[in-house]
Design a protein around this motif. Structure first.
Motif, mmCIF file in Angstrom:
data_model
loop_
_atom_site.group_PDB
_atom_site.id
_atom_site.type_symbol
_atom_site.label_atom_id
_atom_site.label_comp_id
_atom_site.label_asym_id
_atom_site.label_seq_id
_atom_site.Cartn_x
_atom_site.Cartn_y
_atom_site.Cartn_z
ATOM 1 N N LEU A 138 -0.498 8.888 -5.993
ATOM 2 C CA LEU A 138 0.213 9.919 -6.735
ATOM 3 C C LEU A 138 -0.658 11.165 -6.750
ATOM 4 C CD1 LEU A 138 1.192 7.601 -9.658
ATOM 5 C CD2 LEU A 138 2.804 8.686 -8.108
ATOM 6 N N LEU B 200 0.826 -1.205 0.000
ATOM 7 C CA LEU B 200 0.000 0.000 0.000
ATOM 8 C C LEU B 200 0.862 1.258 0.000
ATOM 9 C CD1 LEU B 200 -2.195 -1.400 2.844
ATOM 10 C CD2 LEU B 200 -3.150 -0.809 0.627
ATOM 11 N N TRP C 26 -6.087 15.679 -4.137
ATOM 12 C CA TRP C 26 -4.931 16.084 -3.359
ATOM 13 C C TRP C 26 -5.268 17.251 -2.414
ATOM 14 C CZ3 TRP C 26 -0.066 14.070 -5.148
ATOM 15 C CH2 TRP C 26 1.019 14.538 -4.430
HETATM 16 P P1 FAD Z 1 -2.712 8.397 0.126
HETATM 17 O O1 FAD Z 1 -1.840 9.401 -0.525
HETATM 18 O O2 FAD Z 1 -3.171 7.231 -0.677
HETATM 19 O O3 FAD Z 1 -1.926 7.877 1.398
HETATM 20 C C1 FAD Z 1 -2.381 6.771 2.136
HETATM 21 C C2 FAD Z 1 -1.283 6.320 3.060
HETATM 22 O O4 FAD Z 1 -1.783 5.329 3.933
HETATM 23 C C3 FAD Z 1 -0.073 5.706 2.371
HETATM 24 O O5 FAD Z 1 1.099 6.181 2.979
HETATM 25 C C4 FAD Z 1 -0.238 4.208 2.609
HETATM 26 O O6 FAD Z 1 1.000 3.540 2.633
HETATM 27 C C5 FAD Z 1 -0.879 4.243 3.985
HETATM 28 N N1 FAD Z 1 -1.659 3.044 4.350
HETATM 29 C C6 FAD Z 1 -2.673 2.452 3.682
HETATM 30 N N2 FAD Z 1 -3.147 1.409 4.382
HETATM 31 C C7 FAD Z 1 -2.417 1.349 5.505
HETATM 32 C C8 FAD Z 1 -2.411 0.490 6.643
HETATM 33 N N3 FAD Z 1 -3.251 -0.547 6.746
HETATM 34 N N4 FAD Z 1 -1.502 0.725 7.607
HETATM 35 C C9 FAD Z 1 -0.613 1.756 7.544
HETATM 36 N N5 FAD Z 1 -0.581 2.593 6.503
HETATM 37 C C10 FAD Z 1 -1.475 2.399 5.507
HETATM 38 N N6 FAD Z 1 -5.439 14.657 -7.002
HETATM 39 C C11 FAD Z 1 -5.424 15.931 -7.389
HETATM 40 O O7 FAD Z 1 -5.832 16.800 -6.615
HETATM 41 N N7 FAD Z 1 -4.972 16.306 -8.615
HETATM 42 C C12 FAD Z 1 -4.481 15.415 -9.497
HETATM 43 O O8 FAD Z 1 -4.074 15.778 -10.590
HETATM 44 C C13 FAD Z 1 -4.439 14.048 -9.109
HETATM 45 N N8 FAD Z 1 -3.921 13.128 -9.941
HETATM 46 C C14 FAD Z 1 -3.830 11.837 -9.507
HETATM 47 C C15 FAD Z 1 -3.206 10.902 -10.329
HETATM 48 C C16 FAD Z 1 -3.100 9.582 -9.920
HETATM 49 C C17 FAD Z 1 -2.435 8.577 -10.822
HETATM 50 C C18 FAD Z 1 -3.644 9.186 -8.683
HETATM 51 C C19 FAD Z 1 -3.564 7.769 -8.247
HETATM 52 C C20 FAD Z 1 -4.267 10.102 -7.847
HETATM 53 C C21 FAD Z 1 -4.361 11.434 -8.256
HETATM 54 N N9 FAD Z 1 -4.960 12.390 -7.442
HETATM 55 C C22 FAD Z 1 -4.960 13.700 -7.830
HETATM 56 C C23 FAD Z 1 -5.584 12.020 -6.158
HETATM 57 C C24 FAD Z 1 -4.682 12.300 -4.973
HETATM 58 O O9 FAD Z 1 -3.412 11.785 -5.209
HETATM 59 C C25 FAD Z 1 -5.302 11.694 -3.702
HETATM 60 O O10 FAD Z 1 -6.596 12.192 -3.532
HETATM 61 C C26 FAD Z 1 -4.508 12.029 -2.456
HETATM 62 O O11 FAD Z 1 -3.146 11.779 -2.633
HETATM 63 C C27 FAD Z 1 -5.029 11.239 -1.254
HETATM 64 O O12 FAD Z 1 -4.190 11.429 -0.148
HETATM 65 P P2 FAD Z 1 -4.355 10.550 1.163
HETATM 66 O O13 FAD Z 1 -3.334 11.057 2.120
HETATM 67 O O14 FAD Z 1 -5.776 10.525 1.594
HETATM 68 O O15 FAD Z 1 -4.036 9.056 0.729
#
Ligand code: FAD
Length: 498
Positions: A238, A234, A374
């Protein structure tokens, strides 16, 4: 700490993505003499840098993938531990990790993100893109591909299809136009010519951090160890500009070669060339059956079949909730996210959630909607920390202003894109009208009006209208008297509303 020992902490955060890191940093600054523990499954964390408040609600920032030490150096009272959470016992305020440790928390914030919702599981010909590792797997497969199929119509599919060169792309879109999550058919029409022309040689200047995958390709594939993505680990999601610095090129000497199939989905994936195959870009008939053999074939709900090297499934995400919901009373929304109220609290005491893993269950402002982006991950992580702090100190807290108006800046097909409020008339029913201004190849401006009030806007190109429109949407001024002059390019609209 011995394997069976429990460690107590005031604040425990799960997830090293933008939501978790922002939450940890905010708590660290509010409670400088308390230790904040951040548990993450990924070896790198995502740090927000160069944060800029562009206007009241629009924000811009860079994102850096950094080792854990980066966060610990920036915040000496944050300790990052790399180990995935495997179980939560909400009634005991305890979390267990894969390395056999137990953490007893006073307040927990779950920021575990989401993973790609694949059209099928366990099929080696179907890839999802979520994190740096899966982007590397994708790049590796693309480098020897002649044709791929992309399924999905959100931001990831849009970016991918534009960025891929040297490979035919069959793009299966379930809607009438591409990019339905972000645009209407008019905006899609504005952007389509970019897919029909060659990609500019030098990319537009990108000030965000690049994700480099060079190191992964020094050895041939046969020498590489199985990647983290292939092992199903996990990583964090990005985000903007993830493709910068990653060469997305197939084997063909073409720039863009995209074939759209609208209003359809994949009905079947097969491995035998038993079905008729059309000449690329033309209608399918038996007589145009493909002579080439392909590793995989997709049959679409419109009856057409295409062969390709592999399929990219970009059909949204599923929140990573499994280890947390098992055995607990955490309420889960229809989209599988952990439900949170206006204080980012889940249905279990002292457990908060933020970012892609959560689903907002409060009555939102009439101009805001949740999207797994993001910007919202950062805002929610920050606000969750403020709520955790307020609850700890017995203080009251008001909903943050960022949840008043949906606002997002991004870049599609090399154009700046600003989305404000109900930019696609979401939830407005038929009781709305659209004003449009479009200069081919230069700008596309759409505003959504309801009873004389501006409810949303899509601004593509360097329109310079974002701040004025943000104000007009926020103050809900009656603009009926201005009619179509609102978008008259000969009127300096900023002066108009000073
Ligand atoms: P994440 O960044 O997914 O982080 C989750 C974290 O939790 C990770 O560190 C993972 O290792 C950890 N984790 C998961 N399960 C467990 C567990 N059981 N125990 C411990 N740790 C765990 N958004 C935009 O605003 N603009 C864009 O242009 C854009 N483009 C994107 C392009 C791609 C290819 C992707 C995939 C996403 C894109 N997004 C974009 C969306 C954006 O990246 C996400 O909405 C945002 O990064 C979510 O952040 P988060 O911290 O919630 O989750």
């Amino acid at each position: 700490m011995a394997a069976t020992e429990s460690e107590k902490c005031k604040f425990l955060i799960v997830g090293g993505g933008i939501a978790g890191v922002t939450c940890a940093e905010q708590l660290a600054s509010q409670f400088p003499s308390d230790e904040i523990i951040l548990l993450t499954a990924s070896p790198l964390i995502k740090a927000v840098t160069n944060f800029k408040q562009v206007s009241k609600v629009l924000e811009d920032f860079d994102v850096e993938e950094q080792p854990h030490s980066f966060l610990e150096e920036r915040n000496p009272n944050v300790r990052v531990i790399q180990s995935a959470v495997k179980a939560l016992a909400a009634d005991q305020h305890t979390v267990c990790t894969e390395d056999g440790r137990r953490y007893v928390y006073e307040k927990l914030c779950i920021c575990a993100g989401a993973r790609p919702k694949l059209i099928t599981h366990g099929n080696p010909h179907v890839l999802g893109i979520r994190d740096t590792d899966s982007a590397q797997v994708f790049q590796k497969r693309l480098s020897s591909a002649r044709r791929i199929a992309v399924v999905g119509n959100g931001g990831i599919a849009l970016e991918l299809v534009y960025e891929i060169e040297g490979c035919e792309v069959i793009w299966a879109v379930k809607d009438k136009a591409m990019g339905n999550t972000f645009f209407d058919a008019g905006a899609a029409q504005f952007l389509v010519p970019q897919l029909e022309s060659a990609k500019p040689k030098a990319p537009a200047i990108c000030k965000r951090t690049k994700y480099s995958t060079e190191a992964c390709f020094v050895l041939g594939p046969e020498h590489q160890e199985q990647s983290a993505a292939e092992r199903g680990e996990l990583g964090s999601a990005l985000g903007p500009d993830w493709h910068e610095g990653i060469k997305l090129k197939g084997t063909k000497e073409v720039s863009h070669k995209v074939h759209f199939e609208y209003q359809c989905e994949i009905s079947q994936i097969s491995y035998e060339n038993t079905l008729a195959f059309p000449e690329h870009g033309s209608d399918q008939t038996e007589s145009t059956a493909d002579k080439e053999l392909w590793p995989v074939y997709i049959q679409l709900t419109n009856g057409k079949t295409y062969g390709c090297d592999f399929i990219v499934s970009a059909t949204g995400v599923i929140p990573n909730t499994e280890p947390f919901v098992r055995g607990n009373n955490l309420e889960v929304a229809e989209d599988c996210g952990l439900k949170v109220n206006e204080h980012m609290c889940t249905s279990e005491p002292d457990i908060y959630a933020a970012g892609d893993v959560c689903t907002t269950a409060w009555e939102p402002s009439s101009l805001w909607q949740q999207m797994r982006l993001w910007t919202q991950a950062r805002q929610m992580g920050w606000y969750a920390a403020k709520c955790m702090a307020a609850d700890t100190l017995g203080q009251s807290i008001e909903m943050d202003f960022c949840f008043e108006l949906f606002a997002h800046i991004t870049k599609f097909f090399n154009h700046k894109v600003v989305l404000l409020g109900k930019y696609n008339a979401q939830g407005l029913g038929r009781d709305h009208e659209l004003l449009l201004r479009c200069t081919k190849g230069h700008e596309y401006v759409k505003v959504v009006m309801q009873r004389g009030r501006m409810m949303g806007a899509v601004l593509i190109g360097d329109t310079d209208l974002e701040e004025t429109f943000e104000n007009l949407i926020l103050n809900q001024m009656d603009l009926s008297a201005y009619g179509e002059d609102l978008l008259n390019p000969n009127i300096d609209i900023e002066d108009y509303f000073d």
